[in-house]
Scaffold this active site. Structure first.
Site, PDB file in Angstrom:
ATOM      1  N   PRO A  11      47.853  48.752  40.506  1.00  0.00           N
ATOM      2  CA  PRO A  11      47.895  49.924  41.098  1.00  0.00           C
ATOM      3  C   PRO A  11      47.603  50.994  41.510  1.00  0.00           C
ATOM      4  O   PRO A  11      46.325  51.311  41.391  1.00  0.00           O
ATOM      5  CB  PRO A  11      48.493  50.724  39.054  1.00  0.00           C
ATOM      6  CG  PRO A  11      47.715  50.519  38.626  1.00  0.00           C
ATOM      7  CD  PRO A  11      46.700  48.802  38.636  1.00  0.00           C
ATOM      8  N   GLU A  13      47.857  54.376  43.088  1.00  0.00           N
ATOM      9  CA  GLU A  13      48.805  55.059  43.833  1.00  0.00           C
ATOM     10  C   GLU A  13      48.723  56.322  45.548  1.00  0.00           C
ATOM     11  O   GLU A  13      47.308  56.419  45.431  1.00  0.00           O
ATOM     12  CB  GLU A  13      48.746  57.032  42.936  1.00  0.00           C
ATOM     13  CG  GLU A  13      49.524  58.040  42.204  1.00  0.00           C
ATOM     14  CD  GLU A  13      49.159  59.000  43.748  1.00  0.00           C
ATOM     15  OE1 GLU A  13      47.815  59.102  43.420  1.00  0.00           O
ATOM     16  OE2 GLU A  13      50.188  59.763  43.935  1.00  0.00           O
ATOM     17  N   GLN A  66      53.657  51.695  34.573  1.00  0.00           N
ATOM     18  CA  GLN A  66      52.302  52.637  34.317  1.00  0.00           C
ATOM     19  C   GLN A  66      52.411  54.151  34.160  1.00  0.00           C
ATOM     20  O   GLN A  66      53.348  54.443  35.153  1.00  0.00           O
ATOM     21  CB  GLN A  66      50.839  52.181  34.945  1.00  0.00           C
ATOM     22  CG  GLN A  66      49.853  52.721  34.339  1.00  0.00           C
ATOM     23  CD  GLN A  66      48.725  53.032  35.310  1.00  0.00           C
ATOM     24  OE1 GLN A  66      49.069  54.047  36.233  1.00  0.00           O
ATOM     25  NE2 GLN A  66      47.351  52.499  34.954  1.00  0.00           N
ATOM     26  N   CYS A  96      42.717  57.690  35.015  1.00  0.00           N
ATOM     27  CA  CYS A  96      42.769  58.411  36.899  1.00  0.00           C
ATOM     28  C   CYS A  96      41.933  59.709  36.451  1.00  0.00           C
ATOM     29  O   CYS A  96      42.019  60.394  35.697  1.00  0.00           O
ATOM     30  CB  CYS A  96      44.618  59.286  36.637  1.00  0.00           C
ATOM     31  SG  CYS A  96      44.311  60.142  37.985  1.00  0.00           S
ATOM     32  N   LYS A 135      44.911  50.786  30.917  1.00  0.00           N
ATOM     33  CA  LYS A 135      43.991  50.493  31.605  1.00  0.00           C
ATOM     34  C   LYS A 135      43.108  51.873  31.738  1.00  0.00           C
ATOM     35  O   LYS A 135      43.154  52.504  31.429  1.00  0.00           O
ATOM     36  CB  LYS A 135      44.953  50.346  32.554  1.00  0.00           C
ATOM     37  CG  LYS A 135      44.083  50.206  34.217  1.00  0.00           C
ATOM     38  CD  LYS A 135      44.380  49.938  35.627  1.00  0.00           C
ATOM     39  CE  LYS A 135      43.046  49.340  36.514  1.00  0.00           C
ATOM     40  NZ  LYS A 135      43.076  51.094  37.646  1.00  0.00           N
ATOM     41  N   ASN A 195      37.751  44.655  36.268  1.00  0.00           N
ATOM     42  CA  ASN A 195      38.610  45.306  38.025  1.00  0.00           C
ATOM     43  C   ASN A 195      37.697  45.721  38.439  1.00  0.00           C
ATOM     44  O   ASN A 195      36.794  46.526  37.830  1.00  0.00           O
ATOM     45  CB  ASN A 195      39.606  45.836  37.080  1.00  0.00           C
ATOM     46  CG  ASN A 195      39.778  46.790  38.574  1.00  0.00           C
ATOM     47  OD1 ASN A 195      40.120  48.347  38.059  1.00  0.00           O
ATOM     48  ND2 ASN A 195      40.514  46.249  39.886  1.00  0.00           N
ATOM     49  N   GLY A 219      42.347  45.583  43.746  1.00  0.00           N
ATOM     50  CA  GLY A 219      43.203  47.002  44.334  1.00  0.00           C
ATOM     51  C   GLY A 219      42.985  46.598  45.944  1.00  0.00           C
ATOM     52  O   GLY A 219      43.518  46.209  46.368  1.00  0.00           O
ATOM     53  N   ARG A 220      41.748  47.360  46.034  1.00  0.00           N
ATOM     54  CA  ARG A 220      41.413  47.520  47.465  1.00  0.00           C
ATOM     55  C   ARG A 220      40.883  46.654  47.970  1.00  0.00           C
ATOM     56  O   ARG A 220      41.405  46.467  48.913  1.00  0.00           O
ATOM     57  CB  ARG A 220      39.920  49.078  47.610  1.00  0.00           C
ATOM     58  CG  ARG A 220      41.139  50.049  46.513  1.00  0.00           C
ATOM     59  CD  ARG A 220      39.230  51.304  46.633  1.00  0.00           C
ATOM     60  NE  ARG A 220      38.340  50.746  45.450  1.00  0.00           N
ATOM     61  CZ  ARG A 220      37.004  50.750  44.922  1.00  0.00           C
ATOM     62  NH1 ARG A 220      37.200  51.650  45.925  1.00  0.00           N
ATOM     63  NH2 ARG A 220      36.634  49.987  44.199  1.00  0.00           N
TER      64      ARG A 220
HETATM   65  C1  LIG Z   1      43.973  55.195  45.962  1.00  0.00           C
HETATM   66  C2  LIG Z   1      43.965  54.698  44.685  1.00  0.00           C
HETATM   67  C3  LIG Z   1      45.068  54.806  43.695  1.00  0.00           C
HETATM   68  C4  LIG Z   1      44.929  54.206  42.333  1.00  0.00           C
HETATM   69  N1  LIG Z   1      45.775  54.955  42.144  1.00  0.00           N
HETATM   70  C5  LIG Z   1      46.344  54.445  40.302  1.00  0.00           C
HETATM   71  C6  LIG Z   1      46.566  54.560  39.225  1.00  0.00           C
HETATM   72  O1  LIG Z   1      48.178  55.218  39.387  1.00  0.00           O
HETATM   73  N2  LIG Z   1      47.045  53.914  38.426  1.00  0.00           N
HETATM   74  C7  LIG Z   1      45.653  53.872  37.892  1.00  0.00           C
HETATM   75  O2  LIG Z   1      45.578  52.727  36.536  1.00  0.00           O
HETATM   76  N3  LIG Z   1      44.579  53.359  39.217  1.00  0.00           N
HETATM   77  C8  LIG Z   1      44.514  53.551  40.135  1.00  0.00           C
HETATM   78  N4  LIG Z   1      43.906  53.275  40.556  1.00  0.00           N
HETATM   79  C9  LIG Z   1      42.644  52.492  40.022  1.00  0.00           C
HETATM   80  C10 LIG Z   1      42.594  51.226  40.957  1.00  0.00           C
HETATM   81  O3  LIG Z   1      44.059  50.467  39.729  1.00  0.00           O
HETATM   82  C11 LIG Z   1      41.485  50.620  40.477  1.00  0.00           C
HETATM   83  O4  LIG Z   1      41.303  50.132  38.569  1.00  0.00           O
HETATM   84  C12 LIG Z   1      40.389  50.803  41.401  1.00  0.00           C
HETATM   85  O5  LIG Z   1      40.435  50.614  42.350  1.00  0.00           O
HETATM   86  C13 LIG Z   1      39.077  49.888  41.149  1.00  0.00           C
HETATM   87  O6  LIG Z   1      39.381  48.636  41.224  1.00  0.00           O
HETATM   88  P1  LIG Z   1      38.773  48.066  43.030  1.00  0.00           P
HETATM   89  O7  LIG Z   1      38.012  48.066  43.627  1.00  0.00           O
HETATM   90  O8  LIG Z   1      39.516  46.600  42.765  1.00  0.00           O
HETATM   91  O9  LIG Z   1      40.201  48.610  43.832  1.00  0.00           O
HETATM   92  C14 LIG Z   1      43.959  53.745  41.984  1.00  0.00           C
HETATM   93  C15 LIG Z   1      42.672  53.286  43.186  1.00  0.00           C
HETATM   94  C16 LIG Z   1      42.730  53.602  43.845  1.00  0.00           C
HETATM   95  C17 LIG Z   1      41.372  53.493  45.177  1.00  0.00           C
END
Ligand SMILES: Cc1cc2nc3c(=O)[nH]c(=O)nc-3n(C[C@H](O)[C@H](O)[C@H](O)COP(=O)(O)O)c2cc1C
Length: 319
Positions: A11, A13, A66, A96, A135, A195, A219-220
């Site tokens: 996820p 946001e 979520q 968050c 999470k 993650n 995610g990213r």
């Molecule tokens: C722009 C942005 C928005 C995010 N929004 C959420 C969210 O709504 N809920 C959540 O559990 N994690 C959120 N995250 C965290 C990601 O789900 C993830 O845990 C985090 O980016 C690390 O993973 P990655 O390195 O693969 O991006 C967000 C991350 C980013 C960068």
């Protein structure tokens, strides 16, 4: 060779919105996605809040809901509503970092109080028959309550736990501490989703090896490379997956076509800039042009695309 672990689109946001998820689903490769959090404030009007969630948005790929909040009763009611709306899984946000969120005692604030985390997760798990999951980050200011939070989550009756191993205070700065995923894995009986900082197939394999986690969430890395899930799947199938420019172009076309009709033109340009920002950053030949792409003020979306897509075409190489 072992089989490919369950792959989950994270996820995000503001970045991983419906438009992004639909474009990602057109590429595929992941087994499940999680919608960005639905905030459940103290004065929540549950029926209107829940409308943002469409369980079949990515059908046949399931989309988990979520929830973020701190009132156990409201969270349980909202979980019921999500189940009624077809959610196959409901996740509790304990990560968050936003101060407006944590100021209300939700998101990563729950990591300051393992008892409250446990009470909320249990209330949700008891309210529905679909799996409830958590999470979480590794802590709020530090990791002193890390084990307590893991055990509190597990004992609440959740089905699995996703760990993004940074504290709230870390934000996204320092590298994710994968050794904490290994620690969670050795402490818990339920499956652990690893993650954080998976940008390549190699990263995914290293995380699996170093942490022994059960599933992977990205995610990213998927915003920069929408083909990463296929590439991981291909690895486990003993093949390779090399995306073509046409595949990237088609993905961009779906992204454009899924931008909300009612979105103002400037909003659409900004969404495209956000997406291109991630892709440009990931390519050495494009990184220097990133700033000028982001600061370019075109008259309209067509001008922006006419100027940017040729640059992308020239500098993009298959990941
Ligand atoms: C722009 C942005 C928005 C995010 N929004 C959420 C969210 O709504 N809920 C959540 O559990 N994690 C959120 N995250 C965290 C990601 O789900 C993830 O845990 C985090 O980016 C690390 O993973 P990655 O390195 O693969 O991006 C967000 C991350 C980013 C960068």
């Amino acid at each position: 060779m072992t089989s490919c672990p369950h792959l989950i689109l994270a996820p995000m946001e503001g970045v991983g919105d419906r438009t992004f998820r639909k474009a990602m689903a057109s590429v595929g490769g992941f087994d499940e996605a999680v919608m960005d959090f639905l905030s459940v404030p103290k004065n929540a009007h549950i029926p209107s809040l829940s409308k943002k969630y469409q369980a079949d948005e990515l059908s046949p790929i399931p989309l988990a809901a979520q929830l973020m909040g701190s009132d156990p009763e409201l969270m349980a009611d909202m979980a019921k509503e999500m189940e009624r709306r077809g959610a196959h899984r409901i996740d509790l946000n304990c990560g968050c970092p936003s101060n407006t969120v944590t100021g209300n005692g939700a998101g990563s604030s729950l990591l300051k109080d393992p008892n409250l985390l446990h009470t909320i997760a249990k209330a949700m798990a008891n309210a529905v028959s679909v799996p409830v999951t958590v999470k979480m980050r590794s802590g709020y200011g530090d990791t002193s309550l890390f084990k307590e939070n893991l055990l509190a989550a597990e004992e609440s009756g959740i089905k699995f736990l996703t760990l993004h191993p940074r504290t709230k205070v870390d934000g996204y700065g320092p590298p994710a501490k994968w050794e904490l995923i290994a620690e969670a894995k050795s402490l818990l009986k339920i499956p652990v989703v690893g993650n954080g900082d998976i940008l390549t197939v190699e990263d995914a394999l290293n995380m699996l090896k170093q942490t022994k986690c059960d599933y992977l969430m990205i995610g990213r890395g998927s915003v920069a490379n929408p083909f990463i899930f296929h590439q991981i799947k291909a690895h486990f199938a003993g093949t390779t997956y090399t995306p073509t420019w046409e595949a990237l172009y088609n993905y961009l076309q779906v992204f454009l076509s899924e931008l909300p009709e009612e979105m103002p033109m400037r909003g659409k340009i900004n969404k495209m800039k956000q997406l291109f920002g991630f892709i440009f950053k990931s390519k050495p030949a494009l990184i220097e042009m990133r700033r000028s792409m982001l600061t370019y003020t075109p008259a309209n979306l067509t001008d922006f695309l006419d100027a940017t897509i040729p640059l992308l075409h020239k500098g993009w190489t298959a990941p």
